[in-house]
Write an enzyme that holds these catalytic residues in place. Structure first.
Site, PDB file in Angstrom:
ATOM      1  N   GLY A 179       0.750  -1.214  -0.056  1.00 25.81           N
ATOM      2  CA  GLY A 179      -0.021   0.073  -0.062  1.00 25.81           C
ATOM      3  C   GLY A 179       0.939   1.063   0.078  1.00 25.81           C
ATOM      4  O   GLY A 179       1.999   1.108  -0.384  1.00 25.81           O
ATOM      5  N   SER A 180       0.216   2.448   0.424  1.00 23.37           N
ATOM      6  CA  SER A 180       1.021   3.630   0.496  1.00 23.37           C
ATOM      7  C   SER A 180       2.067   3.822   1.499  1.00 23.37           C
ATOM      8  O   SER A 180       2.324   2.934   2.457  1.00 23.37           O
ATOM      9  CB  SER A 180       0.086   4.786   0.728  1.00 23.37           C
ATOM     10  OG  SER A 180      -0.578   4.515   2.005  1.00 23.37           O
ATOM     11  N   THR A 181       2.946   4.776   1.067  1.00 17.40           N
ATOM     12  CA  THR A 181       4.308   4.684   2.214  1.00 17.40           C
ATOM     13  C   THR A 181       3.724   5.324   3.230  1.00 17.40           C
ATOM     14  O   THR A 181       4.161   4.986   4.474  1.00 17.40           O
ATOM     15  CB  THR A 181       5.012   5.744   1.596  1.00 17.40           C
ATOM     16  OG1 THR A 181       5.796   5.087   0.465  1.00 17.40           O
ATOM     17  CG2 THR A 181       6.276   6.109   2.590  1.00 17.40           C
TER      18      THR A 181
ATOM     19  N   GLU B 181       5.903  -3.510   0.934  1.00 16.89           N
ATOM     20  CA  GLU B 181       5.911  -2.790  -0.549  1.00 16.89           C
ATOM     21  C   GLU B 181       5.117  -1.630  -0.536  1.00 16.89           C
ATOM     22  O   GLU B 181       3.662  -1.634  -0.518  1.00 16.89           O
ATOM     23  CB  GLU B 181       5.586  -3.771  -1.552  1.00 16.89           C
ATOM     24  CG  GLU B 181       5.810  -3.093  -2.984  1.00 16.89           C
ATOM     25  CD  GLU B 181       5.523  -4.048  -4.178  1.00 16.89           C
ATOM     26  OE1 GLU B 181       6.345  -4.898  -4.406  1.00 16.89           O
ATOM     27  OE2 GLU B 181       4.432  -3.760  -4.710  1.00 16.89           O
TER      28      GLU B 181
ATOM     29  N   CYS C  93       1.618   0.674  -8.091  1.00 14.34           N
ATOM     30  CA  CYS C  93       2.814   1.391  -7.550  1.00 14.34           C
ATOM     31  C   CYS C  93       3.948   1.253  -8.393  1.00 14.34           C
ATOM     32  O   CYS C  93       4.828   2.098  -8.285  1.00 14.34           O
ATOM     33  CB  CYS C  93       3.135   0.871  -6.287  1.00 14.34           C
ATOM     34  SG  CYS C  93       3.056  -0.850  -6.067  1.00 14.34           S
TER      35      CYS C  93
ATOM     36  N   GLY D 187       2.219   2.552   5.331  1.00 18.39           N
ATOM     37  CA  GLY D 187       3.403   1.794   5.932  1.00 18.39           C
ATOM     38  C   GLY D 187       3.862   2.279   7.000  1.00 18.39           C
ATOM     39  O   GLY D 187       4.285   1.635   7.767  1.00 18.39           O
TER      40      GLY D 187
END
Length: 482
Positions: free
Chosen positions: A228-230, A250, A284, A233
């Site tokens: 998913g998104s940073t 990731e 991504c 994360g």
């Protein structure tokens, strides 16, 4: 209309409370296409207790042949039900028919790959002194939490689930509510296997985030695999700090495509359009930056603009569509606002818009291309997650590398050139976990993928994909008679 249920302790859990039912929307029409049972903390705790009990009290973790056979037959059943899963994936995710078919086939390939690896997890032994042995053993880490996004709900599930099961872990899966029925159909192909002990497989669906946050902070979770998104994360990393839970992340990307002056421009344009518009840019690893040598920039820019303008946007089920909708109208509105904002910061070469000939209520938008040299620009630095591309120029390979590396992301990149010696030098110096030459988004079950820097850590696919789900144990064993 079908309802996706949660699966806990060997049973599908029906939701009888209508207030706990959620809707999954067809992004091509804006209409409700399926329902799901919205999980609560009660379901999460039940799933965790079930997974822990199955890991500690059954022999699942020690049955390599069973792991292999379960994955092999899972692949067979998924292949038998491919048409149904593909149809639901197109309807709930919006991606093209061919994209959905490719995703399901990739998941099947991944299952068969790890079915083979499951029977090849060897340790090693060394005799340190006469009759004194050190055994290095590889064993399952325990309970794995797998958090699956909506943009590729089959392959992004399987690439974590397959190695987790191959290693001997038990699992708790959090599925995306947008594609909950896809997830349920895939899971049905697995849990029908009566040899799997109750509690080895658990999954739930949630529309909000409370249950997911509870899962990530749960002390019984041994490893979390998240795609998913940073931003999310980092939140997960913070929530797991007190437990030192192992993480496989990731995260976001800002993939550049470097086009050298000697590149075959027509081939590069075709590859870049495909790499940018895959899943409507909601991937991504999708190309979001194009860096082109200034000597060919004018010609390349014209060709790329024309090619993007010709991308036919429409429902994924139509064979004439070259790009499907975004996941929902909220993201459509967000992308339209990005296009409007670009007019003040960049030179807009192609402005994305809602096409007139697409279904009313759908989340459609055409591709955008904006030019800028400002490395601090939001459009260069931030993940847009949609079909919006920035165009930048460079004067040398050195500058191309510097520009490519000038973001906090490091997931994917590509280099387009006829000079493979130069390509090798560039691929060595760019800080990305996946780099393709004269191609983009070529992913394989056998080949590890993952990110540098704020695109995450750990690796998925390949032999290394097992590492996050396994522990290494040293057993010292003197075998002297005394």
């Amino acid at each position: 209309m079908q309802t996706a249920e949660n699966y806990i302790a060997g049973q599908w859990v029906k939701g009888y409370d209508a207030h706990r039912r959620g809707d999954s929307i067809d992004p091509a029409t804006g209409e409700v296409a399926a329902h799901f049972v919205d999980a609560t903390l009660t379901e999460v705790d039940a799933a965790m207790a079930s997974a822990r009990a199955a890991f500690e009290r059954t022999t699942w973790a020690q049955q390599a042949k069973l792991h292999s056979d379960v994955l092999r037959l899972f692949a067979d059943r998924l292949e038998q039900n491919k048409a149904q899963v593909v149809q639901t994936l197109v309807q709930l995710n919006g991606k093209l028919q061919r994209e959905a078919e490719g995703e399901v086939m990739a998941g099947i390939s991944e299952l068969r790959y790890y079915a083979g690896l499951a029977r090849n997890l060897f340790g090693r032994v060394i005799e340190m002194e006469p009759n004194v042995y050190s055994h290095i053993e590889r064993e399952a880490i325990g309970v794995a939490a797998i958090i699956v996004p909506w943009n590729a709900p089959v392959t992004l599930l399987v690439r974590s689930l397959a190695p987790a099961l191959a290693a001997g872990c038990t699992v708790v899966i959090k599925a995306a509510h947008q594609t909950a029925l896809v997830h349920a159909q895939v899971m049905a192909c697995l849990v029908v296997d009566e040899r799997i002990p109750a509690g080895v497989i658990n999954s739930f669906v949630e529309q909000g985030s409370e249950a997911t946050q509870h899962l990530c902070a749960h002390p019984e979770v041994d490893v979390i695999s998240f795609t998913g998104s940073t931003h999310v994360g980092k939140q997960i990393a913070l929530s797991t700090a007190k437990n030192l839970t192992r993480l496989s992340l990731e995260l976001g990307g800002k993939a550049p495509a470097i086009v050298r002056s000697d590149a075959h421009l027509e081939a590069a344009v075709r590859g870049i359009v495909g790499g940018a518009c895959v899943m409507a840019g909601q991937m991504c690893t999708a190309i979001s930056r194009v860096l082109v040598h200034e000597s060919v920039a004018a010609d390349f820019s014209q060709q790329l603009t024309q090619a993007l303008a010709q991308v036919k946007v429409g429902p994924g089920k139509l064979p004439t569509s070259a790009m499907g909708p975004l996941i929902d109208q909220r993201n459509q509105a967000r992308l339209l606002e990005e296009v409007r904002a670009a007019a003040t910061d960049c030179r807009v070469l192609l402005a994305g818009h809602v096409p007139d000939d697409t279904p009313r209520g759908g989340a459609f938008i055409t591709p955008s291309l904006v030019a800028t040299q400002d490395l601090s620009s939001h459009f260069v630095q931030d993940e847009i997650f949609g079909p919006m591309i920035t165009l930048e120029t460079f004067t040398s390979d050195e500058e191309a590398v510097q520009r490519a590396n000038a973001t906090r992301y490091g997931l994917a990149a590509s280099v387009w050139t006829a000079d493979y010696r130069a390509a090798r030098q560039i691929t060595r110096r760019v800080k990305f976990g996946n780099v393709w030459v004269n191609a983009h988004n070529r992913l394989f079950a056998e080949i590890e993928t993952g990110g540098y820097r704020q695109s995450g850590f750990g690796r998925l696919h390949g032999v290394e994909g097992l590492n996050d789900f396994m522990e290494t144990k040293h057993v010292f064993m003197p075998c002297n008679d005394a």
